[in-house]
Enzyme design. Structure first.
Site, PDB file in Angstrom:
ATOM      1  N   GLU A  72       1.050  -1.338  -0.161  1.00 48.65           N
ATOM      2  CA  GLU A  72       0.126  -0.126   0.061  1.00 48.65           C
ATOM      3  C   GLU A  72       0.921   1.237  -0.114  1.00 48.65           C
ATOM      4  O   GLU A  72       1.984   1.142   0.024  1.00 48.65           O
ATOM      5  CB  GLU A  72      -0.869  -0.111   1.275  1.00 48.65           C
ATOM      6  CG  GLU A  72      -1.893  -1.161   0.989  1.00 48.65           C
ATOM      7  CD  GLU A  72      -3.164  -0.911   2.076  1.00 48.65           C
ATOM      8  OE1 GLU A  72      -2.916  -0.377   3.083  1.00 48.65           O
ATOM      9  OE2 GLU A  72      -4.135  -1.766   2.047  1.00 48.65           O
TER      10      GLU A  72
ATOM     11  N   HIS B 295      -8.549  10.689   3.323  1.00 49.38           N
ATOM     12  CA  HIS B 295      -8.338   9.510   2.262  1.00 49.38           C
ATOM     13  C   HIS B 295      -8.553  10.126   0.776  1.00 49.38           C
ATOM     14  O   HIS B 295      -9.563  10.608   0.577  1.00 49.38           O
ATOM     15  CB  HIS B 295      -9.431   8.487   2.584  1.00 49.38           C
ATOM     16  CG  HIS B 295      -8.815   7.217   1.929  1.00 49.38           C
ATOM     17  ND1 HIS B 295      -8.819   6.839   0.603  1.00 49.38           N
ATOM     18  CD2 HIS B 295      -8.472   6.110   2.264  1.00 49.38           C
ATOM     19  CE1 HIS B 295      -8.207   5.799   0.312  1.00 49.38           C
ATOM     20  NE2 HIS B 295      -8.083   5.102   1.457  1.00 49.38           N
TER      21      HIS B 295
ATOM     22  N   ARG C  41      -0.833   9.518   2.140  1.00 48.78           N
ATOM     23  CA  ARG C  41      -2.007   9.833   1.573  1.00 48.78           C
ATOM     24  C   ARG C  41      -2.277  11.368   1.599  1.00 48.78           C
ATOM     25  O   ARG C  41      -3.054  11.867   0.744  1.00 48.78           O
ATOM     26  CB  ARG C  41      -2.861   9.254   2.866  1.00 48.78           C
ATOM     27  CG  ARG C  41      -3.051   7.879   2.521  1.00 48.78           C
ATOM     28  CD  ARG C  41      -4.006   7.411   3.846  1.00 48.78           C
ATOM     29  NE  ARG C  41      -4.365   5.953   3.475  1.00 48.78           N
ATOM     30  CZ  ARG C  41      -5.163   5.113   4.373  1.00 48.78           C
ATOM     31  NH1 ARG C  41      -5.527   5.607   5.480  1.00 48.78           N
ATOM     32  NH2 ARG C  41      -5.260   3.942   3.908  1.00 48.78           N
TER      33      ARG C  41
ATOM     34  N   HIS D 156     -11.051  11.103   6.942  1.00 51.84           N
ATOM     35  CA  HIS D 156     -11.088   9.586   6.743  1.00 51.84           C
ATOM     36  C   HIS D 156     -10.459   9.270   8.369  1.00 51.84           C
ATOM     37  O   HIS D 156     -11.114   8.436   8.983  1.00 51.84           O
ATOM     38  CB  HIS D 156      -9.884   9.079   6.014  1.00 51.84           C
ATOM     39  CG  HIS D 156      -9.856   7.720   5.980  1.00 51.84           C
ATOM     40  ND1 HIS D 156     -10.885   6.756   5.737  1.00 51.84           N
ATOM     41  CD2 HIS D 156      -8.673   6.799   5.976  1.00 51.84           C
ATOM     42  CE1 HIS D 156     -10.509   5.360   5.854  1.00 51.84           C
ATOM     43  NE2 HIS D 156      -9.306   5.681   6.019  1.00 51.84           N
TER      44      HIS D 156
ATOM     45  N   ARG E  94      -0.693   9.200   9.153  1.00 56.27           N
ATOM     46  CA  ARG E  94      -0.787   7.816   9.366  1.00 56.27           C
ATOM     47  C   ARG E  94      -0.425   7.142   8.194  1.00 56.27           C
ATOM     48  O   ARG E  94      -0.932   7.340   6.895  1.00 56.27           O
ATOM     49  CB  ARG E  94      -2.232   7.337   9.708  1.00 56.27           C
ATOM     50  CG  ARG E  94      -2.417   5.779  10.024  1.00 56.27           C
ATOM     51  CD  ARG E  94      -3.856   5.649  10.514  1.00 56.27           C
ATOM     52  NE  ARG E  94      -4.855   5.839   9.523  1.00 56.27           N
ATOM     53  CZ  ARG E  94      -5.091   5.079   8.725  1.00 56.27           C
ATOM     54  NH1 ARG E  94      -4.667   3.471   8.652  1.00 56.27           N
ATOM     55  NH2 ARG E  94      -6.286   5.200   7.901  1.00 56.27           N
TER      56      ARG E  94
END
Length: 515
Positions: free
Chosen positions: A117, A245, A290, A351, A386
């Site tokens: 990811e 997000h 992100r 998010h 994060r």
């Protein structure tokens, strides 16, 4: 009628459930309360991509580096060390061996399937198709419901934490160290409030996404835990770091999360003319952290004058895509989008809160007898931004440790002072007031405390929220107690807490981007 329990857990997500299991295993009576009618609620079931385990050529040092880089240098290093060293072991012990979560297996080799990811240097994410969170939650909650030491109470809402300084009839308790000894709880069905006295209380109430206009969070994520802790006097920090997000499905209805795993499996972001644009913003392209991807999409949308961008994974095999992302494929298909043949329209949405109620390595807050785990807590692991798939791992690690720690008793844990009786009010609640106030909160947060912040916007938001809070508190004191009134009060308090933290932030970094 008052209720007594050893451990009170507020929230039924992965962190709360893990804490409940850990405390119950130590022989303590645990009462787990959730405000929804169903146990499968909160953000955990919506986690599609997966949870960090360990890659084939991985190490704790590699994972630590990825977390620290994604966190923009603002992570608490000792907390990251705890996560990377204990995380994989607890995933195996709790999720795989105890709860028998059905993670996907590699097609050829006899091992768990691993995927990558954004901002991960190694494929280390294990998954259950594209519904990992739901699979995990079901497995863990089945263990909770089987445990003889855990009582589960659904459809009840925490109203306020009980503290010595706010609720004790003994005026001398003001001189004691600030401590929590339970909570006032609202029965959502009967609309009555009663106290639950607990030796230890664990906040596990989840996120705050519903204070924003666009969010991936479910409707129950109204920032309750932040508001409860804030009013009780617990320290909260890093609240300016709200992660957006990058990819949620752009439709006229609610935002639907398009997992980062889609980009991890080769999906690329393109504009309305099919041009890739992420390489101009970061060397990792569509797999950049992100916050960078979200702002890049935001800027690209402004530059091209288009309401969204697109996530294209049509170059992958159609059958493989349908098998790997069945939930996303089915949802997109239900609104006329076939991701195997056409790009998915996406926009950013609120998010995850990287900040929260400050906790120690054992989950302790600044209030005696109060713990916090999961998204409502700030462990320091996430720093300013994060890393993907760390939230479920953090929930497991801190949930387990906090549950074990909370089960340890001291003499002061048995002190339950007499408290003032709860006074019910009977003024009817006007739904129009609730709807309009939430509309003000969501739009103000999105426009003024969103992806890109400026000092004038933040000051305007502060003014709006202070005025709104005054009105809401007056309304709250007179109105009949309902879930709607509790959530509204919590929502405006959480919005103020986030706005204040953002105003006080001196450095633009990670998920806090101020110009």
């Amino acid at each position: 009628m008052a209720k007594y329990t050893d451990i009170l857990v507020l929230g039924s997500g992965l962190a709360g459930a893990t804490a409940a299991l850990a405390a119950a295993d130590e022989g303590k009576h645990v009462t787990l309360i959730t405000k929804t009618k169903e146990l499968i609620s909160g953000n955990t079931p919506y986690a599609q991509g997966g949870i960090i385990y360990k890659g084939l050529d991985d190490s704790p040092a590699k994972l630590k580096k990825d977390i620290m880089v994604a966190g923009d240098g603002h992570c608490w290093e000792v907390a990251v060390d705890q996560l990377v060293n204990l995380g994989p072991e607890l995933v195996n012990k709790i999720l795989i061996e105890r709860c028998h979560v059905n993670f996907d297996k590699h097609e050829v080799e006899n091992r768990l399937d691993l995927t990558a990811e954004g901002a991960h240097s190694e494929p280390r994410i294990i998954h259950s198709k594209d519904k990992t969170g739901k699979s995990i939650h079901i497995g863990v909650m089945e263990a909770v419901e089987r445990h003889p030491n855990i009582q589960v109470i659904t459809n009840h809402t925490a109203v306020d934490l009980l503290t010595l300084s706010h609720h004790s009839k003994n005026s001398l308790d003001i001189y004691e160290k600030p401590a929590c000894f339970g909570a006032y709880i609202l029965n959502n069905e009967t609309e009555t409030v009663f106290p639950v006295f607990a030796s230890k209380t664990i906040l596990a109430t989840g996120g705050l996404g519903q204070i924003y206009l666009h969010t991936t969070n479910p409707k129950e994520s109204t920032g309750d835990g932040i508001a409860l802790a804030w009013r009780a006097g617990a320290r909260c920090f890093n609240l300016q770091f709200i992660q957006f997000h990058p990819t949620t499905l752009y439709t006229a209805g609610e935002r639907f999360l398009i997992s980062e795993a889609v980009r991890g499996e080769g999906g690329v972001l393109v504009d309305n003319k099919g041009n890739e644009f992420m390489q101009a913003f970061h060397e990792l392209g569509s797999l950049a952290p992100r916050d960078i991807v979200a702002r890049a999409i935001h800027q690209t949308m402004l530059e091209i004058g288009h309401p969204c961008v697109y996530l294209d994974i049509t170059h992958q095999d159609s059958d493989w895509l349908r098998d790997r992302f069945p939930t996303i494929h089915e949802h997109c298909l239900s609104i006329g989008i076939d991701l195997t043949k056409e790009p998915i329209p996406v926009v950013p949405a609120a998010h995850y809160s990287c900040g929260g109620v400050g906790v120690s390595l054992k989950g302790r807050t600044s209030l005696q007898r109060l713990y916090a785990v999961g998204e409502v807590a700030c462990t320091g692991v996430h720093g300013a931004n994060r890393l993907a798939s760390t939230s479920l791992l953090e929930a497991i690690v801190w949930g387990h440790i906090a549950g074990k720690e909370a089960a340890e008793r001291s003499r002061k844990d048995d002190y339950f002072p007499a408290i003032f009786d709860w006074k019910d009010e009977n003024e009817s609640v006007d739904p129009a007031l609730i709807v309009q106030d939430w509309h003000n909160i969501k739009n103000t947060m999105w426009n003024y405390v969103g992806l890109v912040r400026t000092r004038p916007r933040l000051e305007r938001a502060h003014t709006i929220f202070r005025h709104l809070q005054s009105e809401v508190e007056q309304f709250y004191r007179r109105a009949k107690m309902t879930t709607d009134t509790v959530e509204l009060r919590n929502g405006v308090q959480t919005a103020i807490a986030v706005t204040n933290a953002t105003l006080e932030a001196r450095v633009s970094m990670g998920a806090h981007y101020q110009v």
